[in-house]
Design a protein around this motif. Structure first.
Motif, PDB file in Angstrom:
ATOM      1  N   LEU A 117      -7.513   3.563  -7.065  1.00  0.00           N
ATOM      2  CA  LEU A 117      -8.558   2.567  -6.791  1.00  0.00           C
ATOM      3  C   LEU A 117      -7.957   1.334  -6.121  1.00  0.00           C
ATOM      4  N   LEU A 118      -6.788   0.901  -6.599  1.00  0.00           N
ATOM      5  CA  LEU A 118      -6.115  -0.241  -5.987  1.00  0.00           C
ATOM      6  C   LEU A 118      -5.653   0.107  -4.573  1.00  0.00           C
ATOM      7  N   HIS A 119      -5.129   1.314  -4.406  1.00  0.00           N
ATOM      8  CA  HIS A 119      -4.681   1.786  -3.091  1.00  0.00           C
ATOM      9  C   HIS A 119      -5.847   1.818  -2.108  1.00  0.00           C
ATOM     10  N   GLN A 132       0.842  -1.196   0.000  1.00  0.00           N
ATOM     11  CA  GLN A 132       0.000   0.000   0.000  1.00  0.00           C
ATOM     12  C   GLN A 132       0.882   1.253   0.000  1.00  0.00           C
ATOM     13  N   TRP A 133       1.954   1.235   0.782  1.00  0.00           N
ATOM     14  CA  TRP A 133       2.905   2.349   0.817  1.00  0.00           C
ATOM     15  C   TRP A 133       3.607   2.506  -0.530  1.00  0.00           C
ATOM     16  N   VAL A 134       4.026   1.384  -1.122  1.00  0.00           N
ATOM     17  CA  VAL A 134       4.701   1.438  -2.423  1.00  0.00           C
ATOM     18  C   VAL A 134       3.787   2.068  -3.472  1.00  0.00           C
ATOM     19  N   LEU A 135       2.517   1.679  -3.470  1.00  0.00           N
ATOM     20  CA  LEU A 135       1.559   2.280  -4.401  1.00  0.00           C
ATOM     21  C   LEU A 135       1.438   3.780  -4.158  1.00  0.00           C
ATOM     22  N   LEU A 193      -6.873  -1.751  -1.132  1.00  0.00           N
ATOM     23  CA  LEU A 193      -5.964  -2.328  -0.142  1.00  0.00           C
ATOM     24  C   LEU A 193      -6.174  -1.699   1.229  1.00  0.00           C
ATOM     25  N   ALA A 194      -6.470  -0.396   1.253  1.00  0.00           N
ATOM     26  CA  ALA A 194      -6.720   0.261   2.534  1.00  0.00           C
ATOM     27  C   ALA A 194      -7.924  -0.359   3.237  1.00  0.00           C
ATOM     28  N   GLU A 195      -8.941  -0.688   2.470  1.00  0.00           N
ATOM     29  CA  GLU A 195     -10.124  -1.327   3.052  1.00  0.00           C
ATOM     30  C   GLU A 195      -9.820  -2.760   3.483  1.00  0.00           C
ATOM     31  N   GLU A 196      -9.086  -3.496   2.651  1.00  0.00           N
ATOM     32  CA  GLU A 196      -8.809  -4.894   2.952  1.00  0.00           C
ATOM     33  C   GLU A 196      -7.803  -5.043   4.095  1.00  0.00           C
TER      34      GLU A 196
END
Length: 476
Positions: free
Chosen positions: A194-196, A115-118, A199-202
């Motif tokens: 959207l991917l970030h 998530q940080w890398v994104l 991942l924040a939700e998951e």
């Protein structure tokens, strides 16, 4: 109150909002520092909306004249163009603050490493799309920026990329390429966001550090039944945040564009393009970059050679940010238990501010090695020494501070706004916003653009305050 609930339920059923698996948050998270990413997303949404509108009028074959025509001939054009510029500024500033906050809090640790890398990749793309957007105006600063871009690629031995990025040398091909890259990179940012967000939700939201015992992984269980539902609390708060962000984005450049203010605004922060590169005034304009690139421009003036300066100012910082999750793999979250990362963040922030101010004062002036040492070395030494002392002191009291903090739960004596007062504020601000919007309709959408922008920006901020008041009254 009943009617409001009925409408809320109807709206939720219409869009199945209650079925959306978004995570609710505890009350303490309704604070600005937890929503810096939301502010960035709000600015991104504004950029998409205004960017699509600008596409109807922008002509790559006549970049500068079409840009000026948007300001002087298109209804509300000056508002759209200047707010598109300052929307990028607000988005970049929010991304900076969000990244710094996550870094200091240890939000890059497991399970949020990717998530940080994104986030770092989105930050790089945001700077890239802002550079290209800044260059699309075709003014003297855009011409300077394109020349610098070509020079940077040449210094890195990447001349073969110049035709791909900047075209074959004609004005039409240059601005057609830049526009294509601008849209492409913006689309990539949206996809990564959207991917970030997914991942924040998951991965789950990160709680207060003290609630996690200052240990990773720090996660709020999304299946916790004690958490209030996402709808409508989070939604209402986010709407207020969006209106606040959009209000600021419109208000600031509109104030700067007022006839009584605009002549005294430095070109570095001007809401409108500079002079044409072919005009006599162009020769008097220094080769200023956008403010968010000032530190890089000063690094390029360092006495190490252009190629090394590029690597040190652009490539090395990005690599360091990308590998932070790998560099700091322990489970400690308190900043003083991570002295290396804390020092890295503070040194980077200090150098960024120093170099940006230096570049604004002396744009393009080569740096003497002694001055580089005098500016860069003292903060490095002071921060490292200060954090070392603070870390040693912290270690000696850490157990007592972390385990005994609960015993010191003094009653809060801070003033709290009453619910009736908040409700009155909500009604008053909403009425004022409606009045201001109604009055703005009497203004000319072309010649009175700055005044309309000030009105709309103020109205959005008032509406934001009204929604925040409603949220406070009903959900806190």
């Amino acid at each position: 109150m009943g009617e409001r609930r009925d409408f809320t339920d109807w709206f939720a059923e219409l869009l199945h909002l209650k079925d959306v698996p978004f995570m609710g948050v505890p009350n303490y998270m309704f604070s600005i520092e937890y929503w810096l990413g939301g502010i960035s997303a709000s600015a991104l949404a504004w950029q998409v909306l205004t960017g699509l509108l600008l596409l109807f009028y922008y002509e790559p074959s006549n970049a500068y004249n079409s840009t000026m025509s948007i300001i002087h001939n298109v209804p509300f054009g000056s508002i759209i163009l200047s707010s598109h510029l300052y929307g990028a500024y607000i988005m970049i500033f929010a991304v900076y603050m969000h990244g710094l906050y996550v870094m200091l809090k240890g939000g890059y640790k497991k399970p949020r490493g990717f998530q940080w890398v994104l986030g770092v990749l989105m930050f790089v793309l945001t700077l890239g799309v802002a550079f290209i957007g800044y260059s699309l105006t075709g003014d003297v600063l855009a011409t300077d920026a394109v020349d610098v871009g070509r020079g940077l690629l040449t210094a890195l031995g990447l001349q073969s990329l110049i035709p791909i990025v900047f075209g074959n040398g004609t004005e039409l091909d240059l601005f057609s390429r830049l526009l294509a890259w601008h849209i492409t990179i913006a689309a990539a940012i949206i996809l990564l966001f959207l991917l970030h967000f997914y991942l924040a939700e998951e991965n789950g939201l990160m709680p207060r550090l003290k609630d996690a015992g200052y240990k990773a992984p720090a996660v709020i269980n999304k299946n916790n039944n004690d958490l209030p539902p996402w709808w409508p609390r989070n939604f209402i708060y986010m709407v207020a945040l969006v209106f606040m962000t959009w209000g600021i984005i419109i208000l600031i450049p509109s104030i700067l564009a007022l006839p009584s203010v605009y002549p005294s605004i430095p070109i570095l922060f001007s809401p409108h393009p500079g002079p044409s590169p072919t005009s006599p005034q162009a020769a008097a304009v220094p080769a200023y970059p956008p403010w968010f690139f000032l530190f890089i421009y000063k690094m390029l003036d360092m006495p190490f050679g252009l190629k090394i300066d590029e690597v040190l100012s652009m490539i090395v910082p990005v690599i360091i940010l990308l590998i932070i999750p790998a560099l700091d793999r322990n489970d400690k979250l308190h900043p003083l238990d991570r002295p290396g990362i804390l020092a890295l963040a503070l040194i980077g922030l200090t150098w960024l501010i120093e170099l940006s101010v230096w570049s604004a004062i002396q744009p393009g002036v080569p740096v003497n090695p002694s001055w580089a040492t005098l500016v860069m070395l003292p903060p490095l030494v002071i921060i490292i020494a200060g954090i070392y002392v603070a870390h040693r002191s912290w270690v000696s009291v850490r157990d007592k501070a972390l385990n005994g903090g609960k015993a010191e739960s003094a009653k809060s004596t801070s003033w709290v706004l009453s619910k009736p007062a908040a409700s009155i504020i909500g009604y008053v601000t909403a009425i004022l916003a409606i009045i201001i919007i109604a009055l703005s309709l009497a203004l000319n959408p072309i010649s009175d653009g700055p005044f309309i922008g000030v009105s709309w920006g103020a109205a959005l901020l008032l509406l934001s305050a009204s929604i925040f008041s409603y949220f406070y009254t009903n959900y806190i």
